[in-house]
Design a protein around this motif. Structure first.
Motif, PDB file in Angstrom:
ATOM      1  N   PRO A 296       1.019  -1.717  -0.207  1.00  0.00           N
ATOM      2  CA  PRO A 296       0.415   0.378   0.163  1.00  0.00           C
ATOM      3  C   PRO A 296       0.977   0.799   0.083  1.00  0.00           C
ATOM      4  CG  PRO A 296       0.324  -0.873   2.147  1.00  0.00           C
ATOM      5  CD  PRO A 296       0.911  -2.528   0.939  1.00  0.00           C
ATOM      6  N   ALA A 297       2.176   0.856   0.474  1.00  0.00           N
ATOM      7  CA  ALA A 297       2.545   2.276   0.799  1.00  0.00           C
ATOM      8  C   ALA A 297       4.581   2.323   0.750  1.00  0.00           C
ATOM      9  CB  ALA A 297       2.128   3.123   1.488  1.00  0.00           C
ATOM     10  N   THR A 298       5.413   3.596   0.392  1.00  0.00           N
ATOM     11  CA  THR A 298       6.671   2.914   0.671  1.00  0.00           C
ATOM     12  C   THR A 298       7.313   4.486   0.458  1.00  0.00           C
ATOM     13  OG1 THR A 298       6.981   3.747  -1.862  1.00  0.00           O
ATOM     14  CG2 THR A 298       6.986   1.247  -1.620  1.00  0.00           C
ATOM     15  N   TYR A 299       7.973   4.455   1.683  1.00  0.00           N
ATOM     16  CA  TYR A 299       8.437   5.915   2.149  1.00  0.00           C
ATOM     17  C   TYR A 299       9.874   6.062   2.228  1.00  0.00           C
ATOM     18  CZ  TYR A 299       8.102  10.667   5.323  1.00  0.00           C
ATOM     19  OH  TYR A 299       8.331  11.442   5.395  1.00  0.00           O
ATOM     20  N   ALA A 300      10.638   5.905   1.905  1.00  0.00           N
ATOM     21  CA  ALA A 300      12.305   6.273   2.387  1.00  0.00           C
ATOM     22  C   ALA A 300      12.424   7.255   3.750  1.00  0.00           C
ATOM     23  CB  ALA A 300      13.163   5.924   1.198  1.00  0.00           C
ATOM     24  N   ASP A 301      13.317   6.201   4.668  1.00  0.00           N
ATOM     25  CA  ASP A 301      13.925   7.706   5.478  1.00  0.00           C
ATOM     26  C   ASP A 301      15.745   7.025   5.257  1.00  0.00           C
ATOM     27  OD1 ASP A 301      15.362   7.992   7.413  1.00  0.00           O
ATOM     28  OD2 ASP A 301      14.672   6.862   9.493  1.00  0.00           O
ATOM     29  N   ILE A 302      15.295   8.643   4.655  1.00  0.00           N
ATOM     30  CA  ILE A 302      17.207   8.698   3.909  1.00  0.00           C
ATOM     31  C   ILE A 302      18.328   9.089   4.859  1.00  0.00           C
ATOM     32  CG2 ILE A 302      16.195   8.872   1.467  1.00  0.00           C
ATOM     33  CD1 ILE A 302      16.699  11.960   1.408  1.00  0.00           C
ATOM     34  N   SER A 303      18.663   9.203   5.562  1.00  0.00           N
ATOM     35  CA  SER A 303      19.128  10.163   6.728  1.00  0.00           C
ATOM     36  C   SER A 303      20.216   9.675   6.764  1.00  0.00           C
ATOM     37  CB  SER A 303      18.619   9.708   8.281  1.00  0.00           C
ATOM     38  OG  SER A 303      17.889   8.619   8.838  1.00  0.00           O
ATOM     39  N   ALA A 304      20.395   8.400   6.505  1.00  0.00           N
ATOM     40  CA  ALA A 304      21.983   7.764   6.691  1.00  0.00           C
ATOM     41  C   ALA A 304      22.761   8.010   5.332  1.00  0.00           C
ATOM     42  CB  ALA A 304      21.912   5.819   6.574  1.00  0.00           C
ATOM     43  N   ILE A 305      22.049   7.673   4.180  1.00  0.00           N
ATOM     44  CA  ILE A 305      23.366   7.854   2.823  1.00  0.00           C
ATOM     45  C   ILE A 305      23.201   9.485   2.878  1.00  0.00           C
ATOM     46  CG2 ILE A 305      20.458   8.133   2.096  1.00  0.00           C
ATOM     47  CD1 ILE A 305      22.723   7.514  -1.020  1.00  0.00           C
TER      48      ILE A 305
END
Length: 337
Positions: A296-305
């Motif tokens: 139903p959903a995708t949402y990236a936490d990109i804090s690491a990169i």
């Protein structure tokens, strides 16, 4: 010294190769040109590489299957390979239900072959493609790389999680620096016809109905190709150090995983509206329930990169979709004119 790129005729890899060649890198690309997506499109991508700066002098292509280790070894004999960008794979969630053996062939055997090549050639770094699909139906948004991903809901997702585990093993055993990138719904020029952005655009322009699943109640972290390529190159240029530092789970391997997305979960209805606006016509809709294997959903936490590599996507969907539609119209006009 050479950078080896797999899936060279594919969407992301062809963009990566053009940027590497433009900055003076020698690139060897391999691809077996399967017909999952049109072979004519793949050949056009290769031609675009050759026409781009550095493409004629710095790019060499071999039409081989990296799941065939003997053919790959023969083609690469004598090449001094410094790094590998392993972007080739059998893609697609829905197709994995129809043809699971293709995924075992490319994504499992093929990935193992690339790891063996990296081990034998003692490469400085291997960057490889994983997928946001590994998160399955996790309700914890945004998806964090530290989260457990033990419940894949498609075979495609399972093979990508398996690739991460294989890479962790090889990094631990043989000290091969590796970076795995979990891509989030990539779109843009030279994109893939099996993805919604291409399919919706094609059908809207033709006046044909689009199929909208789950009443449009889905969200995706749509990521423009230029932002993805910037992240791939930043990862390639910054291999993880083998400093023996303890990681979660006790591993000491030089292996890291990053989400690489736009850090925005956009409603499917927003995508459709932007395509309609860019195409200058409304979509005809056919409503269907959620398909098996879909999420139903995708949402990236990109804090690491962001923290490690300074990655910062800069192309919102409202900018990327008009750029995409302009490219699509020009490409189709060139094929039919």
């Amino acid at each position: 010294m050479t950078i080896l790129v797999t899936g060279a005729a594919g969407f992301i890899a062809s963009h990566v190769i053009r940027l590497l060649a433009a900055r003076g890198e020698r690139v060897v690309g391999i691809d077996c040109l399967t017909d999952y997506n049109p072979v004519s499109l793949k050949r056009d991508r290769l031609e675009a590489i050759r026409r781009a700066p550095g493409g004629t002098d710095l790019f060499t292509f071999h039409e081989i299957d990296f799941a065939d280790h003997e053919a790959m070894d023969a083609a690469l004999a004598g090449e001094e390979i410094r790094s590998i960008v392993h972007l080739g794979a059998q893609a697609g969630v829905r197709y994995s239900i129809l043809n699971p053996r293709a995924y075992a062939h490319s994504n499992l055997v093929g990935h193992l072959n690339m790891l063996e090549l990296a081990r034998q050639r003692r490469v400085a770094h291997m960057v490889y493609a994983s997928s946001s699909s590994v998160y399955g139906t996790s309700p914890d948004l945004p998806f964090r790389v530290e989260a457990r991903v033990d419940f894949p809901i498609s075979l495609y997702a399972a093979t990508k999680k398996a690739d991460e585990l294989l890479s962790e093993s090889y990094s631990h055993l043989y000290r091969i620096p590796q970076t795995g990138l979990r891509f989030f719904t990539v779109y843009g020029p030279w994109g893939r016809p099996d993805m919604a952005v291409w399919g919706f655009t094609e059908k809207v322009l033709k006046g044909e109905p689009i199929t909208v699943f789950n009443g449009g109640n889905m969200r995706r972290d749509f990521t423009f190709i230029d932002d993805i390529v910037a992240g791939v190159i930043a990862s390639l240029d910054n291999p993880p150090p083998d400093d023996g530092a303890e990681k979660a789970g006790g591993s000491r391997s030089p292996h890291r995983l990053y989400n690489i997305g736009n850090n925005q979960a956009e409603q499917l209805e927003t995508l459709i509206a932007l395509i309609e606006e860019s195409c200058g016509r409304k979509a005809i809709r056919i409503e269907q329930p959620m398909q098996p294997g879909d999420v139903p959903a995708t949402y990236a936490d990109i804090s690491a990169i962001q923290r490690d590599l300074g990655f910062q996507p800069s192309t919102p969907l409202s900018v990327g979709i008009p750029l995409w539609v302009d490219w699509y119209k020009g490409y189709i006009a060139g094929k039919t004119g």
